[in-house]
Design a protein around this motif. Sequence first.
Motif, mmCIF file in Angstrom:
data_model
loop_
_atom_site.group_PDB
_atom_site.id
_atom_site.type_symbol
_atom_site.label_atom_id
_atom_site.label_comp_id
_atom_site.label_asym_id
_atom_site.label_seq_id
_atom_site.Cartn_x
_atom_site.Cartn_y
_atom_site.Cartn_z
ATOM 1 N N LEU A 1 -31.274 -16.723 -12.463
ATOM 2 C CA LEU A 1 -32.594 -17.413 -12.471
ATOM 3 C C LEU A 1 -33.551 -16.640 -11.420
ATOM 4 O O LEU A 1 -34.611 -16.690 -11.723
ATOM 5 C CB LEU A 1 -31.934 -18.789 -11.872
ATOM 6 N N GLU A 2 -32.981 -16.027 -10.312
ATOM 7 C CA GLU A 2 -33.606 -15.600 -9.419
ATOM 8 C C GLU A 2 -34.311 -14.387 -9.672
ATOM 9 O O GLU A 2 -35.579 -14.116 -9.212
ATOM 10 C CB GLU A 2 -32.570 -15.381 -7.801
ATOM 11 N N GLY B 1 -37.634 -14.916 -10.938
ATOM 12 C CA GLY B 1 -38.660 -15.360 -10.062
ATOM 13 C C GLY B 1 -38.375 -16.976 -9.499
ATOM 14 O O GLY B 1 -39.122 -17.337 -8.916
ATOM 15 N N VAL B 2 -37.232 -17.287 -9.787
ATOM 16 C CA VAL B 2 -36.895 -18.844 -9.566
ATOM 17 C C VAL B 2 -36.477 -18.558 -8.004
ATOM 18 O O VAL B 2 -35.171 -18.112 -7.893
ATOM 19 C CB VAL B 2 -35.930 -19.524 -10.286
ATOM 20 N N PRO B 3 -37.080 -19.158 -7.198
ATOM 21 C CA PRO B 3 -36.632 -19.661 -5.693
ATOM 22 C C PRO B 3 -35.140 -20.007 -5.460
ATOM 23 O O PRO B 3 -34.685 -20.822 -6.497
ATOM 24 C CB PRO B 3 -37.764 -20.379 -4.992
ATOM 25 N N THR B 4 -34.270 -19.444 -4.569
ATOM 26 C CA THR B 4 -33.116 -19.823 -4.659
ATOM 27 C C THR B 4 -32.515 -21.417 -4.474
ATOM 28 O O THR B 4 -31.926 -21.663 -5.328
ATOM 29 C CB THR B 4 -32.397 -19.455 -2.995
ATOM 30 N N THR C 1 -34.757 -23.827 -5.811
ATOM 31 C CA THR C 1 -34.994 -24.368 -7.079
ATOM 32 C C THR C 1 -33.926 -23.975 -8.100
ATOM 33 O O THR C 1 -33.483 -24.610 -9.004
ATOM 34 C CB THR C 1 -36.127 -23.738 -7.614
#
Lengths: 259, 453
Positions: free
Chosen positions: B396-397, B400-403, B405
Amino acid sequence: MSDLVIEGLCATVGGTDILKGVDLHIRSGEVHALMGPNGSGKSTLSHALLGRPGYEVTGGSVTLDGEDILALTTAERASAGLFLAMQRPTEVPGVLLRDVLAASSALDGDDHDDAVLVELERIGLDPAFLDRPINADLSGGEKKRNETVQLAMLRPKFAILDEIDSGLDVDGLRLVSQRIEEATNNDDMGVLAITHFTRLLAELKADKVHIFSAGKVVETAGPELADELEAEGYARWVTETEAPVKESNTGLYDDPFAI
Amino acid sequence: MFSLGRSPTITCSPFTVFSHEVRPLSTFGPQAAQELGGADWLVSRRVTSAEHFATTEAPSDEQEVWRYTPIEELTLDDFAPTSDTSGNALAVFDSITPRAGLVEVRNGWVTRHECDEAVAAQGVFVGRVVDHPDAEELLGSVVGQSPDTDYFTSLNDAFVGDAVVIDVPAGVVVENPIVVGSRAKGDNIAAFNRLIVRVGENAEVSVVEHTSSGAGNMLVVPVTELDVGAAARLNYLSIQSLGSDAWQIGNLAARIGADGTATIGAAGLGGSYARLRLDCQMAGQRSSSKIMALYYGEADQTLDYRTFQDHVAANTTSELLFKGALADEARSIYSGLILVRPDARGTNAEQTNKIIKLSDKAWAESVPNLEIENNDVRCSHASTVSPIDEEQMFYLESRGVPTKTAERLIIAGFFNDVVSRLPINAADDLIGDAVTAKQDRHQNRAVESADEA
């Protein structure tokens, strides 16, 4: 115009030296194919570039337009414009493609449904994939198409494709490679394509082909090098006996192009 | 020891006589039970139960059923029953619509009940047990009655306020859920909720029981009895959303008749120590149950589940799926037993408890048990306790998904297969928002403790 510059990159996994001084310079719109024997460290390079936990960079630098990529978190690297299409995309139970795109800091806004539906259709996936848990119960080929949809949505400056061609059928390979080629032409995306096969490069035109062996680039030439490799194998470039490195992402499903 | 010295059915005499007993008067003695008042039979039942209770030994964490629990920290006399029923309207009623009926319960006492006219016209009863013609039969119809009940159910027998009854006659199908909102409020109070749901032959109903509380120290001892008749269908969802200083020691018991089905969902969100004993008895042939729970422990919460899938009759089915997340220094205990009795040939039973630990300091114990007394059965159990999956986080990261989130998405996704199968989906947002709020608090705490370090 953007530049992804990798200089002297060294990395260890579990205490073992895998990357031993990687040098690569990729510019916007360029396609670089990275070919090499199993266990030479290609996947390690792709993971180290995105900052996967357990992949420790011990030397060298990576910059994107001068910015030190190695100082950023994984999500920040994605926001800065790096994308990794994984060799074996991870299943995330209960998390939908829609959720991932809505939560990505690499994309503005949180409703991308219309654009995703267009991309799904182009890549030959059912619209229902928008609401399916990501990579769960998908075939190897569907996962690679799904990775390509995300690439198309996130529009990175540079995409690292770790064996995007494995698992895809002939039609899937054509659609995926065409879509990526288009992104290099229309969006000026640069590509580092890790592959074992020239079939990927039929549609995705490589500007350069690098041979990777024992943790570094040992030869760089034009696209003709890929054909030479396909005919003759890696024997010429693998001088020392390489201890096979266990790549973490291999062998979970059959590769239809495996020799 | 207390002794009435006369028939316990005579309840009109004052109990001052007992103040002469040697044993000091406990908060939860027969006199206090007597003082709750109400119908004669009920007062008598309470007093008898309180007498029995006074002779019962308090639980100890050396007993298997109380192992790993903080039960020895409990001093019953720190709490007292209360008749306080004040308070504002309960928000839960706004969240779950449309409804076929509602019951508002405060500190164990019914303050309001409503039933849709068309539903009531079909003979559906929604209200207090004392107003039901079968009152004495209904109370204890599934859990039994003191002295044959466990320690805290006996206590509930002795101090039950207004038991709530939802009674659906044979053949009646109630489309929309009936919502029971129970709130406890006050400091050092004890609340003894009781809910009895009876579903007649070939009838169908959905019930949501939402339990909440104010911020005070309190002891909540709810007992829920689910009596599912032949070929009847019950959907029951419990949402436990107590305050962070409340103790809950609950007992939920279901009995399912032939060809009946019960789908039982539980969300464990609040409480300091929140325990639920959940017994489901497949009493009639071909009866089946689906039991699922999601729970999220944060801060220093302890969530404790003891489940019992009791296969009595032949060709019965039970599927149990529990999922928990543990943050901060939270603890959870899961102990489950599948019992296949000698006559229960053709039993099909599953039991799964999965836990994600979001913190190194979180602690989980998961104990699955099988006891099989018939050879012709299919039973399975599975139990996992693991940290959040690093590969899922990285995937997920890398998009581009922040940690933070990414962690929130993974937890929501982990719970999703329980949430999507809950018997009633009208409360999905309520539960989802509560999980998100807990996750946010956990992440803020993690940041704070990192700053301190």
